[in-house]
Design a protein around this motif. Structure first.
Motif, mmCIF file in Angstrom:
data_model
loop_
_atom_site.group_PDB
_atom_site.id
_atom_site.type_symbol
_atom_site.label_atom_id
_atom_site.label_comp_id
_atom_site.label_asym_id
_atom_site.label_seq_id
_atom_site.Cartn_x
_atom_site.Cartn_y
_atom_site.Cartn_z
ATOM 1 N N ILE A 142 0.845 -1.191 0.000
ATOM 2 C CA ILE A 142 0.000 0.000 0.000
ATOM 3 C C ILE A 142 0.884 1.246 0.000
ATOM 4 C CG2 ILE A 142 -1.833 1.234 1.186
ATOM 5 C CD1 ILE A 142 -2.624 -1.481 -0.004
ATOM 6 N N LYS A 143 0.741 2.067 -1.044
ATOM 7 C CA LYS A 143 1.586 3.251 -1.164
ATOM 8 C C LYS A 143 0.820 4.532 -1.468
ATOM 9 C CE LYS A 143 5.426 1.044 -0.480
ATOM 10 N NZ LYS A 143 6.168 1.273 0.779
ATOM 11 N N THR A 144 -0.458 4.454 -1.747
ATOM 12 C CA THR A 144 -1.219 5.638 -2.136
ATOM 13 C C THR A 144 -2.406 5.846 -1.194
ATOM 14 O OG1 THR A 144 -2.692 4.420 -3.635
ATOM 15 C CG2 THR A 144 -0.602 5.218 -4.545
ATOM 16 N N THR A 145 -2.890 7.086 -1.177
ATOM 17 C CA THR A 145 -4.061 7.411 -0.367
ATOM 18 C C THR A 145 -5.289 6.641 -0.849
ATOM 19 O OG1 THR A 145 -3.174 9.630 -0.002
ATOM 20 C CG2 THR A 145 -5.521 9.307 0.430
ATOM 21 N N ARG A 146 -5.371 6.446 -2.160
ATOM 22 C CA ARG A 146 -6.503 5.704 -2.720
ATOM 23 C C ARG A 146 -6.528 4.278 -2.214
ATOM 24 N NH1 ARG A 146 -6.317 2.562 -7.308
ATOM 25 N NH2 ARG A 146 -8.318 2.068 -8.287
ATOM 26 N N ASP A 147 -5.375 3.616 -2.184
ATOM 27 C CA ASP A 147 -5.316 2.237 -1.697
ATOM 28 C C ASP A 147 -5.671 2.163 -0.215
ATOM 29 O OD1 ASP A 147 -4.608 1.376 -4.178
ATOM 30 O OD2 ASP A 147 -2.482 1.153 -3.765
ATOM 31 N N ARG A 148 -5.184 3.119 0.561
ATOM 32 C CA ARG A 148 -5.533 3.125 1.991
ATOM 33 C C ARG A 148 -7.029 3.331 2.184
ATOM 34 N NH1 ARG A 148 -0.948 6.373 2.439
ATOM 35 N NH2 ARG A 148 -2.231 8.208 2.816
ATOM 36 N N SER A 149 -7.620 4.187 1.372
ATOM 37 C CA SER A 149 -9.064 4.418 1.479
ATOM 38 C C SER A 149 -9.856 3.158 1.131
ATOM 39 C CB SER A 149 -9.478 5.570 0.559
ATOM 40 O OG SER A 149 -8.856 6.781 0.948
ATOM 41 N N ILE A 150 -9.376 2.400 0.145
ATOM 42 C CA ILE A 150 -10.051 1.153 -0.214
ATOM 43 C C ILE A 150 -10.014 0.180 0.954
ATOM 44 C CG2 ILE A 150 -9.891 -0.890 -1.692
ATOM 45 C CD1 ILE A 150 -8.975 0.955 -3.942
ATOM 46 N N LEU A 151 -8.850 0.026 1.582
ATOM 47 C CA LEU A 151 -8.732 -0.889 2.718
ATOM 48 C C LEU A 151 -9.609 -0.439 3.879
ATOM 49 C CD1 LEU A 151 -6.419 -2.185 1.127
ATOM 50 C CD2 LEU A 151 -5.075 -2.193 3.227
ATOM 51 N N LEU A 152 -9.577 0.843 4.184
ATOM 52 C CA LEU A 152 -10.378 1.345 5.301
ATOM 53 C C LEU A 152 -11.864 1.261 4.986
ATOM 54 C CD1 LEU A 152 -8.270 4.481 6.316
ATOM 55 C CD2 LEU A 152 -8.401 2.285 7.497
ATOM 56 N N GLY A 153 -12.233 1.450 3.717
ATOM 57 C CA GLY A 153 -13.636 1.318 3.344
ATOM 58 C C GLY A 153 -14.142 -0.103 3.523
#
Length: 456
Positions: A142-153
Protein backbone atom coordinates in the motif's frame (compact mmCIF):
# COMPACT_ATOMS: atom_id res chain seq x y z
CA UNK A 1 -7.47 27.14 -33.51
CA UNK A 2 -4.26 27.08 -35.51
CA UNK A 3 -2.62 24.03 -36.99
CA UNK A 4 0.28 24.39 -34.54
CA UNK A 5 -2.04 24.44 -31.53
CA UNK A 6 -3.85 21.34 -32.79
CA UNK A 7 -0.57 19.52 -33.23
CA UNK A 8 0.55 20.50 -29.72
CA UNK A 9 -2.69 19.27 -28.12
CA UNK A 10 -2.46 16.05 -30.11
CA UNK A 11 1.05 15.41 -28.81
CA UNK A 12 -0.14 16.09 -25.23
CA UNK A 13 -2.98 13.56 -25.60
CA UNK A 14 -0.59 11.01 -27.03
CA UNK A 15 1.80 11.61 -24.14
CA UNK A 16 -0.95 11.11 -21.55
CA UNK A 17 -2.27 8.02 -23.30
CA UNK A 18 1.19 6.49 -23.52
CA UNK A 19 1.81 7.09 -19.80
CA UNK A 20 -1.25 5.03 -18.77
CA UNK A 21 -0.92 1.42 -19.76
CA UNK A 22 -4.02 -0.76 -20.22
CA UNK A 23 -5.15 -2.40 -16.96
CA UNK A 24 -2.88 -0.24 -14.82
CA UNK A 25 -5.71 1.02 -12.60
CA UNK A 26 -7.08 -2.49 -12.12
CA UNK A 27 -3.67 -3.86 -11.17
CA UNK A 28 -3.17 -1.19 -8.54
CA UNK A 29 -6.31 -2.14 -6.63
CA UNK A 30 -5.23 -4.32 -3.65
CA UNK A 31 -8.03 -6.84 -4.04
CA UNK A 32 -6.59 -9.46 -1.71
CA UNK A 33 -5.90 -7.00 1.11
CA UNK A 34 -9.31 -5.41 0.60
CA UNK A 35 -10.98 -8.81 0.95
CA UNK A 36 -8.87 -9.50 4.04
CA UNK A 37 -9.98 -6.23 5.70
CA UNK A 38 -13.60 -7.04 4.93
CA UNK A 39 -13.17 -10.56 6.27
CA UNK A 40 -11.61 -9.57 9.62
CA UNK A 41 -14.81 -8.33 11.33
CA UNK A 42 -17.42 -9.94 9.06
CA UNK A 43 -16.50 -13.59 9.72
CA UNK A 44 -16.08 -14.83 13.31
CA UNK A 45 -12.47 -15.75 14.06
CA UNK A 46 -13.65 -19.09 15.52
CA UNK A 47 -15.14 -20.19 12.18
CA UNK A 48 -12.34 -22.39 10.85
CA UNK A 49 -11.60 -24.91 8.13
CA UNK A 50 -12.61 -28.42 9.21
CA UNK A 51 -9.59 -30.52 10.08
CA UNK A 52 -6.58 -30.55 12.39
CA UNK A 53 -5.71 -26.86 12.01
CA UNK A 54 -8.23 -25.81 14.66
CA UNK A 55 -7.86 -22.05 15.38
CA UNK A 56 -5.13 -21.79 12.75
CA UNK A 57 -7.73 -22.71 10.12
CA UNK A 58 -9.38 -19.30 10.33
CA UNK A 59 -9.51 -17.75 6.82
CA UNK A 60 -8.09 -14.46 8.08
CA UNK A 61 -5.19 -16.18 9.82
CA UNK A 62 -4.40 -18.38 6.81
CA UNK A 63 -4.35 -15.30 4.58
CA UNK A 64 -2.12 -13.50 7.07
CA UNK A 65 0.41 -16.34 7.05
CA UNK A 66 0.32 -16.17 3.24
CA UNK A 67 1.10 -12.44 3.47
CA UNK A 68 4.16 -13.23 5.56
CA UNK A 69 5.40 -15.65 2.92
CA UNK A 70 4.76 -13.14 0.13
CA UNK A 71 6.68 -10.47 2.04
CA UNK A 72 9.68 -12.76 2.47
CA UNK A 73 9.61 -13.82 -1.18
CA UNK A 74 9.35 -10.20 -2.28
CA UNK A 75 12.39 -9.25 -0.24
CA UNK A 76 14.44 -12.13 -1.67
CA UNK A 77 13.35 -12.11 -5.31
CA UNK A 78 12.72 -8.46 -6.15
CA UNK A 79 15.71 -7.01 -7.92
CA UNK A 80 16.80 -3.59 -6.70
CA UNK A 81 18.31 -1.28 -9.25
CA UNK A 82 19.29 2.35 -9.24
CA UNK A 83 21.40 4.44 -6.93
CA UNK A 84 18.62 5.56 -4.59
CA UNK A 85 17.63 3.37 -1.65
CA UNK A 86 14.75 3.91 0.77
CA UNK A 87 14.75 2.77 4.38
CA UNK A 88 11.27 2.01 5.73
CA UNK A 89 11.32 2.61 9.52
CA UNK A 90 7.97 0.87 9.95
CA UNK A 91 9.35 -2.35 8.47
CA UNK A 92 12.42 -2.11 10.70
CA UNK A 93 10.23 -1.70 13.79
CA UNK A 94 8.01 -4.64 12.81
CA UNK A 95 11.00 -6.89 12.10
CA UNK A 96 12.52 -5.99 15.46
CA UNK A 97 9.23 -6.83 17.17
CA UNK A 98 9.02 -10.14 15.28
CA UNK A 99 12.61 -11.15 16.14
CA UNK A 100 12.10 -10.43 19.84
CA UNK A 101 8.90 -12.46 19.88
CA UNK A 102 10.69 -15.23 17.99
CA UNK A 103 13.31 -15.25 20.74
CA UNK A 104 10.54 -15.80 23.28
CA UNK A 105 9.25 -18.72 21.25
CA UNK A 106 12.74 -20.23 21.26
CA UNK A 107 12.83 -19.92 25.03
CA UNK A 108 9.70 -22.05 25.30
CA UNK A 109 11.34 -24.78 23.23
CA UNK A 110 14.08 -25.24 25.84
CA UNK A 111 11.68 -27.21 28.05
CA UNK A 112 9.08 -29.84 27.20
CA UNK A 113 5.64 -29.64 28.82
CA UNK A 114 2.38 -31.51 28.41
CA UNK A 115 0.67 -31.84 25.03
CA UNK A 116 -1.70 -28.91 25.62
CA UNK A 117 1.09 -26.46 26.37
CA UNK A 118 3.25 -27.74 23.50
CA UNK A 119 0.34 -27.13 21.11
CA UNK A 120 0.00 -23.64 22.57
CA UNK A 121 3.64 -22.90 21.74
CA UNK A 122 3.13 -23.73 18.08
CA UNK A 123 -0.09 -21.77 17.98
CA UNK A 124 1.68 -18.76 19.52
CA UNK A 125 4.33 -18.83 16.80
CA UNK A 126 1.72 -18.96 14.03
CA UNK A 127 -0.14 -16.06 15.63
CA UNK A 128 2.95 -13.84 15.67
CA UNK A 129 3.84 -14.84 12.09
CA UNK A 130 0.30 -13.93 10.99
CA UNK A 131 0.19 -10.55 12.74
CA UNK A 132 3.66 -9.56 11.57
CA UNK A 133 2.96 -10.84 8.06
CA UNK A 134 -0.09 -8.61 7.69
CA UNK A 135 1.83 -5.51 8.74
CA UNK A 136 4.83 -6.25 6.51
CA UNK A 137 2.71 -6.98 3.45
CA UNK A 138 0.57 -3.86 3.88
CA UNK A 139 3.67 -1.67 4.22
CA UNK A 140 5.17 -3.08 1.04
CA UNK A 141 1.96 -3.13 -1.00
CA UNK A 142 0.00 0.00 0.00
CA UNK A 143 1.59 3.25 -1.16
CA UNK A 144 -1.22 5.64 -2.14
CA UNK A 145 -4.06 7.41 -0.37
CA UNK A 146 -6.50 5.70 -2.72
CA UNK A 147 -5.32 2.24 -1.70
CA UNK A 148 -5.53 3.12 1.99
CA UNK A 149 -9.06 4.42 1.48
CA UNK A 150 -10.05 1.15 -0.21
CA UNK A 151 -8.73 -0.89 2.72
CA UNK A 152 -10.38 1.34 5.30
CA UNK A 153 -13.64 1.32 3.34
CA UNK A 154 -13.73 -2.49 3.27
CA UNK A 155 -12.89 -2.58 6.97
CA UNK A 156 -15.74 -0.17 7.68
CA UNK A 157 -18.24 -2.31 5.77
CA UNK A 158 -17.19 -5.38 7.75
CA UNK A 159 -17.38 -3.52 11.05
CA UNK A 160 -20.86 -2.18 10.37
CA UNK A 161 -22.00 -5.69 9.48
CA UNK A 162 -20.66 -6.86 12.86
CA UNK A 163 -22.48 -4.00 14.61
CA UNK A 164 -25.75 -4.93 12.89
CA UNK A 165 -25.26 -8.55 13.97
CA UNK A 166 -24.78 -7.36 17.56
CA UNK A 167 -27.90 -5.20 17.51
CA UNK A 168 -29.97 -8.07 16.10
CA UNK A 169 -28.70 -10.30 18.90
CA UNK A 170 -30.48 -8.05 21.39
CA UNK A 171 -33.71 -9.21 19.72
CA UNK A 172 -32.74 -12.92 19.71
CA UNK A 173 -31.85 -12.83 16.01
CA UNK A 174 -28.40 -14.33 15.36
CA UNK A 175 -26.91 -14.03 11.86
CA UNK A 176 -23.22 -14.15 12.78
CA UNK A 177 -22.75 -17.28 10.65
CA UNK A 178 -24.41 -15.81 7.57
CA UNK A 179 -21.05 -15.60 5.78
CA UNK A 180 -19.69 -18.96 6.96
CA UNK A 181 -18.17 -20.71 3.90
CA UNK A 182 -19.10 -24.32 3.09
CA UNK A 183 -16.78 -26.83 4.75
CA UNK A 184 -16.00 -24.57 7.71
CA UNK A 185 -16.95 -25.38 11.31
CA UNK A 186 -17.24 -23.54 14.61
CA UNK A 187 -14.17 -24.02 16.81
CA UNK A 188 -15.51 -22.95 20.20
CA UNK A 189 -17.88 -24.12 22.90
CA UNK A 190 -18.47 -20.63 24.36
CA UNK A 191 -21.52 -19.60 22.36
CA UNK A 192 -23.93 -18.69 25.15
CA UNK A 193 -24.78 -15.10 26.01
CA UNK A 194 -23.59 -13.66 29.30
CA UNK A 195 -25.55 -11.19 31.38
CA UNK A 196 -24.49 -8.24 33.47
CA UNK A 197 -26.94 -6.47 35.79
CA UNK A 198 -29.77 -8.33 34.07
CA UNK A 199 -28.80 -7.15 30.55
CA UNK A 200 -27.64 -9.55 27.85
CA UNK A 201 -24.12 -8.83 26.61
CA UNK A 202 -24.01 -9.21 22.85
CA UNK A 203 -20.81 -9.92 20.93
CA UNK A 204 -21.71 -9.68 17.25
CA UNK A 205 -19.19 -11.70 15.26
CA UNK A 206 -16.50 -11.39 17.94
CA UNK A 207 -15.26 -13.94 20.44
CA UNK A 208 -16.21 -11.81 23.46
CA UNK A 209 -18.35 -8.73 24.27
CA UNK A 210 -15.18 -6.78 25.17
CA UNK A 211 -13.77 -7.28 21.68
CA UNK A 212 -17.13 -6.41 20.13
CA UNK A 213 -17.27 -3.12 22.02
CA UNK A 214 -13.76 -2.23 20.84
CA UNK A 215 -14.72 -2.99 17.23
CA UNK A 216 -17.77 -0.76 17.60
CA UNK A 217 -15.52 2.06 18.85
CA UNK A 218 -13.28 1.58 15.80
CA UNK A 219 -16.37 1.70 13.55
CA UNK A 220 -17.38 5.05 15.05
CA UNK A 221 -14.04 6.63 14.13
CA UNK A 222 -14.00 5.22 10.60
CA UNK A 223 -17.57 6.25 9.82
CA UNK A 224 -16.86 9.80 11.02
CA UNK A 225 -13.85 9.94 8.73
CA UNK A 226 -15.83 8.82 5.68
CA UNK A 227 -18.75 11.09 6.60
CA UNK A 228 -16.33 14.01 6.32
CA UNK A 229 -14.06 13.05 3.46
CA UNK A 230 -15.70 10.43 1.23
CA UNK A 231 -15.60 11.48 -2.40
CA UNK A 232 -19.24 10.57 -3.01
CA UNK A 233 -22.14 12.40 -1.38
CA UNK A 234 -24.11 9.16 -1.07
CA UNK A 235 -21.20 7.50 0.74
CA UNK A 236 -21.03 10.43 3.14
CA UNK A 237 -24.73 10.12 3.90
CA UNK A 238 -24.48 6.36 4.41
CA UNK A 239 -21.48 6.91 6.69
CA UNK A 240 -23.55 9.16 8.94
CA UNK A 241 -26.19 6.43 9.19
CA UNK A 242 -23.49 3.81 9.84
CA UNK A 243 -22.03 5.96 12.61
CA UNK A 244 -25.40 5.92 14.34
CA UNK A 245 -25.51 2.11 14.08
CA UNK A 246 -22.03 1.84 15.63
CA UNK A 247 -22.95 4.20 18.47
CA UNK A 248 -26.03 2.10 19.24
CA UNK A 249 -24.06 -1.14 19.15
CA UNK A 250 -21.26 0.05 21.43
CA UNK A 251 -23.17 0.04 24.76
CA UNK A 252 -25.03 -3.17 23.84
CA UNK A 253 -21.95 -5.14 24.91
CA UNK A 254 -22.18 -3.60 28.43
CA UNK A 255 -18.41 -3.23 28.50
CA UNK A 256 -16.23 -0.49 29.96
CA UNK A 257 -13.44 -1.36 27.53
CA UNK A 258 -15.35 -0.10 24.51
CA UNK A 259 -16.16 3.20 26.18
CA UNK A 260 -12.54 3.69 27.22
CA UNK A 261 -11.34 2.75 23.73
CA UNK A 262 -13.72 5.26 22.15
CA UNK A 263 -12.60 7.97 24.56
CA UNK A 264 -8.93 7.30 23.78
CA UNK A 265 -9.64 7.32 20.05
CA UNK A 266 -11.49 10.63 20.18
CA UNK A 267 -8.68 12.23 22.18
CA UNK A 268 -6.41 11.51 19.23
CA UNK A 269 -8.88 12.14 16.44
CA UNK A 270 -10.06 15.49 17.79
CA UNK A 271 -6.80 17.12 16.66
CA UNK A 272 -8.11 16.85 13.11
CA UNK A 273 -11.06 19.12 13.96
CA UNK A 274 -11.38 22.84 14.52
CA UNK A 275 -12.51 24.15 17.91
CA UNK A 276 -15.95 25.01 16.60
CA UNK A 277 -16.38 21.52 15.16
CA UNK A 278 -15.34 19.98 18.49
CA UNK A 279 -17.91 22.12 20.33
CA UNK A 280 -20.65 21.03 17.94
CA UNK A 281 -19.58 17.39 18.30
CA UNK A 282 -19.68 17.62 22.11
CA UNK A 283 -23.18 19.10 22.01
CA UNK A 284 -24.35 16.43 19.56
CA UNK A 285 -22.80 13.73 21.75
CA UNK A 286 -24.60 15.04 24.81
CA UNK A 287 -27.93 15.02 22.98
CA UNK A 288 -27.27 11.51 21.68
CA UNK A 289 -26.47 10.33 25.20
CA UNK A 290 -29.70 11.79 26.57
CA UNK A 291 -31.64 10.15 23.75
CA UNK A 292 -30.04 6.80 24.49
CA UNK A 293 -30.83 7.13 28.21
CA UNK A 294 -34.47 7.72 27.33
CA UNK A 295 -34.72 4.94 24.75
CA UNK A 296 -32.67 2.23 26.52
CA UNK A 297 -32.71 2.98 30.26
CA UNK A 298 -31.94 -0.59 31.33
CA UNK A 299 -28.77 -0.89 29.24
CA UNK A 300 -27.61 2.57 30.27
CA UNK A 301 -28.18 1.73 33.93
CA UNK A 302 -26.25 -1.54 33.63
CA UNK A 303 -23.29 0.23 32.04
CA UNK A 304 -23.39 2.97 34.68
CA UNK A 305 -23.54 0.49 37.56
CA UNK A 306 -20.62 -1.40 36.09
CA UNK A 307 -18.57 1.80 35.91
CA UNK A 308 -19.28 3.32 39.32
CA UNK A 309 -19.01 -0.02 41.17
CA UNK A 310 -15.72 -1.09 39.59
CA UNK A 311 -14.04 -1.73 42.93
CA UNK A 312 -16.51 -4.53 43.70
CA UNK A 313 -16.86 -5.85 40.14
CA UNK A 314 -15.92 -9.57 39.95
CA UNK A 315 -14.08 -9.06 36.65
CA UNK A 316 -11.91 -6.32 38.19
CA UNK A 317 -11.21 -8.42 41.29
CA UNK A 318 -10.22 -11.39 39.11
CA UNK A 319 -7.73 -9.20 37.24
CA UNK A 320 -6.10 -7.85 40.41
CA UNK A 321 -5.66 -11.37 41.81
CA UNK A 322 -3.47 -12.17 38.78
CA UNK A 323 -0.88 -9.58 39.77
CA UNK A 324 0.61 -11.73 42.53
CA UNK A 325 0.98 -14.77 40.23
CA UNK A 326 2.56 -12.63 37.52
CA UNK A 327 5.00 -11.14 40.04
CA UNK A 328 6.13 -14.56 41.22
CA UNK A 329 6.67 -15.73 37.64
CA UNK A 330 8.60 -12.60 36.72
CA UNK A 331 10.94 -13.01 39.68
CA UNK A 332 11.61 -16.62 38.66
CA UNK A 333 12.01 -15.90 34.91
CA UNK A 334 12.85 -12.18 34.52
CA UNK A 335 14.62 -12.10 31.15
CA UNK A 336 12.82 -14.41 28.70
CA UNK A 337 9.79 -15.49 30.71
CA UNK A 338 8.26 -18.93 30.23
CA UNK A 339 8.05 -18.77 26.43
CA UNK A 340 5.11 -18.61 24.05
CA UNK A 341 2.15 -20.74 25.06
CA UNK A 342 3.90 -21.97 28.21
CA UNK A 343 1.31 -20.61 30.63
CA UNK A 344 -0.86 -23.46 31.90
CA UNK A 345 -4.57 -22.46 31.90
CA UNK A 346 -5.09 -24.20 35.24
CA UNK A 347 -2.43 -22.01 36.86
CA UNK A 348 -2.82 -18.65 35.13
CA UNK A 349 -6.30 -18.78 33.66
CA UNK A 350 -7.07 -15.68 31.58
CA UNK A 351 -4.87 -12.75 32.58
CA UNK A 352 -7.14 -10.26 30.73
CA UNK A 353 -4.12 -8.02 30.18
CA UNK A 354 -1.73 -8.33 27.24
CA UNK A 355 1.01 -6.50 29.12
CA UNK A 356 0.89 -9.09 31.89
CA UNK A 357 0.78 -11.82 29.27
CA UNK A 358 3.96 -10.48 27.69
CA UNK A 359 5.69 -10.35 31.08
CA UNK A 360 4.76 -13.94 31.93
CA UNK A 361 5.55 -15.44 28.55
CA UNK A 362 8.43 -13.15 27.55
CA UNK A 363 9.82 -11.42 30.62
CA UNK A 364 11.76 -8.24 29.91
CA UNK A 365 12.23 -9.26 26.27
CA UNK A 366 8.50 -9.71 25.72
CA UNK A 367 7.67 -6.44 27.48
CA UNK A 368 10.28 -4.65 25.35
CA UNK A 369 8.78 -6.12 22.17
CA UNK A 370 5.31 -4.88 23.06
CA UNK A 371 6.63 -1.44 24.00
CA UNK A 372 8.37 -1.26 20.61
CA UNK A 373 5.10 -2.15 18.88
CA UNK A 374 3.09 0.38 20.88
CA UNK A 375 5.67 3.16 20.58
CA UNK A 376 6.16 2.43 16.89
CA UNK A 377 2.46 2.85 16.23
CA UNK A 378 2.29 6.13 18.15
CA UNK A 379 5.32 7.54 16.32
CA UNK A 380 3.69 6.27 13.14
CA UNK A 381 0.99 8.93 13.57
CA UNK A 382 3.71 11.58 13.19
CA UNK A 383 5.12 9.75 10.17
CA UNK A 384 1.69 9.64 8.51
CA UNK A 385 1.12 13.33 9.18
CA UNK A 386 4.49 14.22 7.67
CA UNK A 387 3.58 12.27 4.55
CA UNK A 388 0.15 13.92 4.25
CA UNK A 389 -0.25 16.73 1.73
CA UNK A 390 -4.03 17.35 1.80
CA UNK A 391 -6.70 17.82 4.45
CA UNK A 392 -8.16 14.44 3.56
CA UNK A 393 -4.82 12.69 4.07
CA UNK A 394 -4.30 14.44 7.42
CA UNK A 395 -7.75 13.39 8.60
CA UNK A 396 -7.04 9.85 7.45
CA UNK A 397 -3.75 9.83 9.39
CA UNK A 398 -5.48 10.99 12.58
CA UNK A 399 -8.31 8.46 12.11
CA UNK A 400 -5.95 5.51 11.61
CA UNK A 401 -3.82 6.66 14.54
CA UNK A 402 -6.93 6.96 16.71
CA UNK A 403 -7.92 3.39 15.84
CA UNK A 404 -4.46 2.12 16.74
CA UNK A 405 -4.59 3.91 20.09
CA UNK A 406 -8.13 2.61 20.77
CA UNK A 407 -7.14 -1.03 20.25
CA UNK A 408 -3.88 -0.52 22.14
CA UNK A 409 -5.86 0.85 25.10
CA UNK A 410 -7.92 -2.34 25.21
CA UNK A 411 -4.70 -4.36 25.73
CA UNK A 412 -4.96 -3.41 29.41
CA UNK A 413 -8.36 -5.08 29.79
CA UNK A 414 -8.03 -8.19 27.60
CA UNK A 415 -5.47 -10.67 26.27
CA UNK A 416 -5.25 -8.73 23.03
CA UNK A 417 -3.29 -11.25 20.95
CA UNK A 418 -5.91 -13.90 21.76
CA UNK A 419 -8.58 -11.82 20.01
CA UNK A 420 -7.78 -11.98 16.31
CA UNK A 421 -10.21 -9.38 15.00
CA UNK A 422 -9.04 -6.49 17.17
CA UNK A 423 -5.37 -7.43 16.85
CA UNK A 424 -5.46 -7.73 13.07
CA UNK A 425 -7.02 -4.28 12.90
CA UNK A 426 -4.27 -2.87 15.11
CA UNK A 427 -1.50 -4.33 12.94
CA UNK A 428 -3.19 -3.14 9.75
CA UNK A 429 -3.39 0.38 11.20
CA UNK A 430 0.27 0.22 12.28
CA UNK A 431 1.21 -0.61 8.69
CA UNK A 432 -1.02 2.07 7.16
CA UNK A 433 0.57 4.73 9.36
CA UNK A 434 4.05 3.84 8.10
CA UNK A 435 3.15 2.82 4.53
CA UNK A 436 4.10 6.13 2.86
CA UNK A 437 7.01 7.16 5.06
CA UNK A 438 10.58 6.31 4.13
CA UNK A 439 14.07 7.68 4.46
CA UNK A 440 15.79 7.94 1.08
CA UNK A 441 19.53 7.91 0.66
CA UNK A 442 21.77 7.74 -2.38
CA UNK A 443 24.24 4.99 -2.94
CA UNK A 444 27.70 6.27 -3.68
CA UNK A 445 28.92 5.45 -7.16
CA UNK A 446 32.66 5.05 -7.42
CA UNK A 447 33.87 6.34 -10.77
CA UNK A 448 36.96 4.83 -12.37
CA UNK A 449 40.17 6.78 -11.91
CA UNK A 450 41.06 9.22 -14.64
CA UNK A 451 44.25 8.37 -16.52
CA UNK A 452 46.31 11.36 -17.61
CA UNK A 453 48.65 10.87 -20.55
CA UNK A 454 51.79 12.93 -20.53
CA UNK A 455 52.67 14.64 -23.73
CA UNK A 456 55.74 13.20 -25.34
Amino acid sequence: MTIGQSATQGRQRDSIASSVTPGETREKIPWLLAFFCLLIPALPSFVVLAGPLKSNGSPARMLAVLFFGLSVLGFILVRRTGTTRTLAPGIVIMLLFFLLELTIYGTGLTHVDDALIEAGKTRGLIVIVAYSGVALYVMTRIKTTRDRSILLGCLTIGLIFACVVGLLQTADIDIRYALQPPGFVVNTDELSYAERHGIRRVFGTSAHPIEFSVLAAVAVVLTIHFARHATSRRVRQLSVLACGVALLALPAAVSRSGMVALGAALLVYMWSFKVRQIAVAVAAGALATLAYLGAFPASASALWQQTVNSESDPSILARTVDYAVVGDTFRAHPIFGLGFGSTAPTEYGFLDNEWLQQIVQGGIVGLTAFIILAGGGIFGITAALRSASTARERDQAYAVGAIFVAVLTSSVTMDLFSFAQATFIMFVCFALLWSQFGVAFTKEVVSPPTVHHCAE
